[in-house]
Design an enzyme around this catalytic site. Structure first.
Site, mmCIF file in Angstrom:
data_model
loop_
_atom_site.group_PDB
_atom_site.id
_atom_site.type_symbol
_atom_site.label_atom_id
_atom_site.label_comp_id
_atom_site.label_asym_id
_atom_site.label_seq_id
_atom_site.Cartn_x
_atom_site.Cartn_y
_atom_site.Cartn_z
ATOM 1 C CG ASP A 123 43.249 31.473 34.392
ATOM 2 O OD1 ASP A 123 43.832 30.658 35.131
ATOM 3 O OD2 ASP A 123 42.009 31.534 34.291
ATOM 4 C CG HIS A 165 42.944 29.118 30.303
ATOM 5 N ND1 HIS A 165 41.744 28.853 30.921
ATOM 6 C CD2 HIS A 165 43.001 30.473 30.184
ATOM 7 C CE1 HIS A 165 41.106 29.974 31.172
ATOM 8 N NE2 HIS A 165 41.842 30.982 30.717
ATOM 9 C CG HIS A 194 44.204 36.757 34.258
ATOM 10 N ND1 HIS A 194 43.303 37.138 35.238
ATOM 11 C CD2 HIS A 194 43.512 35.993 33.375
ATOM 12 C CE1 HIS A 194 42.114 36.632 34.959
ATOM 13 N NE2 HIS A 194 42.211 35.931 33.837
#
Length: 477
Positions: free
Chosen positions: A301, A352, A443
């Site tokens: 992400d 996202h 991430h």
């Protein structure tokens, strides 16, 4: 930390039936919200030019975030080579915001959310302008505030917004602002006079200024600065004809570069080579049959980030592993080459949101705009629109579902890599918790998370795991 009830992977991977809602939101590739969206703007004012941040050589986006349910935040600001003093000013302000938020809402258990996003106003010749927009949901009121930062490449100096106006012309400029505000609902002339009688409060109030496409100067006032808080914020645009005689030398150059941008930005920075972008190419469609072998979907992400995402792509290629990247729109705009590299290497690119807000706290039209703008940026970079999205913080409700035709993706293994910047701990979490058909959350904005990936790939590959995209996992179950 994220507190989601763990449910079987098949349930997480199941395609949800969503109601598509077409958005009329902007698909521009810079900024967080249209400057015209702010209340109180005058009629007939020209919009601010868009800026393509991918043209800024050496640009890095400084990202930070927390997924803790009682202390959620996502911040970003640009680091432009040659504008170190401006970057330092933004860093100082963002860190002060974070400190206040942590010591207040987080420490007190009040929860809430802090979001700081960025928008380029001009990046041309020797003029650079950036707006930071802050949304602080921890207190009363809208929590919305804006500030612009300016860099004068010719002088090698950071400028505040008021630096666009010559010192000897500021009184006339302020009088013109008051004349335009007079008569607007909620405007308080006494409060205005009190604010501008003190140099420090004047500078604080005049901290959001940008040129429009036709050369006018637009000034934003946050909620409660010059009027009743209930009236919200105000926008005032002073026409080019009126404001030009009042501009400083830098203001004149910034005005010209906004109206007629040059093809490059030159702030006198040393000519350092840009980080290499991997050129790995997928050998074809993935033929892994997850009914017959053990599959896992690694997801990343908040990127892309330079150079972290490029490093990650190289690690994945070494093991012929495929992954899914849930990208943030403003980072896609800054680094479309990395998104293109993700797609060419056979990875999946998902949505996202534009600047990582909690979508459940937004009205439907803003949810749709957040996702539509990001999908447009992904398509421009990779040539294909995404089909998946991951809601920031995993926060989703019926309103979010109804605002998009994208299919949501959550996870069942949370590394909490934002909380534990330790590659070994992140790697061990995945190794210990990953099961057949798991969806793993990481991430790629954190160097420590990227550093954990080789150990994850090496260990799980030895155990017979195959690394596939989320859509491939869904399709083959």
């Amino acid at each position: 930390m994220r507190t989601h009830t763990l449910v079987p992977s098949l349930l997480l991977l199941g395609t949800l039936s969503l109601t598509a809602a077409c958005s009329a939101g902007s698909s521009g590739l810079s900024g967080t919200a249209s400057p015209d969206a702010r209340p109180g703007s005058g009629p007939g004012s020209s919009p601010v030019h868009g800026v393509d941040p991918s043209k800024i050589k050496g640009l890095e986006i400084v990202n930070d975030s927390s997924e803790q349910s009682s202390c959620r935040f996502a911040t970003s600001y640009p680091d432009v080579p040659g504008a170190g003093a401006m970057t330092a000013a933004m860093k100082k302000d963002v860190e002060q915001r974070l400190t206040t938020f942590r010591e207040g809402a987080c420490a007190g258990g009040a929860g809430g959310e802090l979001n700081v996003s960025h928008q380029f106003l001009v990046a041309s010749g020797d003029a650079l302008g950036v707006r930071l927009t802050t949304q602080d949901g921890s207190g009363a009121g809208s929590g919305l505030s804006t500030r612009t930062y300016w860099y004068d490449g010719k002088a090698g100096t950071y400028r505040t917004a008021l630096g666009l106006v010559a010192e000897g012309s500021r009184d006339a400029f302020i009088t013109a602002l008051k004349d335009q505000l007079r008569g607007r609902e909620g405007f308080d002339g006494t409060a205005f006079d009190d604010t501008f009688s003190d140099p420090a409060s004047r500078d604080a109030a005049l901290d959001d200024m940008a040129f429009t496409a036709d050369g006018g100067l637009r000034v934003g006032f946050d909620r409660g600065e010059v009027g009743a808080p209930a009236a919200g914020s105000y926008l005032v645009t002073v026409s080019k004809k009126t404001v030009t005689p009042w501009l400083s030398a830098f203001g004149e150059r910034a005005q010209r570069q906004t109206m007629a941008p040059s093809r490059s930005l030159d702030l006198g920075a040393a000519n350092t080579p840009a980080p290499a972008v991997p050129t790995h190419t997928a050998s074809g469609d993935d033929d892994t049959d997850c009914k017959k072998v053990t599959c896992v979907a690694l997801t990343f992400d908040d990127g892309p980030a330079a150079p972290e995402t490029a490093t990650l792509l190289t690690y994945l290629a070494q093991y012929r592993a495929r992954a899914t990247f849930f990208t943030v729109g403003q980072n896609v705009a800054a680094h479309p080459d990395l998104v293109r590299a993700e797609a060419q290497a056979g990875h999946e690119v998902g949505n996202h949101s534009w600047n990582h807000p909690d979508l459940t706290k937004l009205p439907p039209e803003q949810i749709a705009s957040q996702l539509a703008r990001t999908s447009a940026a992904i398509k421009a970079a990779a040539g294909k629109e995404p089909t998946l999205f991951r809601p920031p913080y995993g926060a989703i409700n019926s309103t979010v579902r109804a605002a998009t035709g994208l299919s949501p993706v959550l996870w069942d293994v949370d590394t909490e890599d934002w909380k534990y910047p330790d590659p070994n701990k992140v790697a061990q979490t995945v190794i210990d918790k990953a099961q057949r058909n798991s969806v793993v959350l990481m991430h790629d904005i954190h160097p420590t998370s990227v550093a954990a990936v080789p150990q994850i790939l090496r260990t799980l590959t030895a155990r017979g795991y195959h690394f596939v995209t989320v859509s491939h996992l869904r399709a083959t179950l």
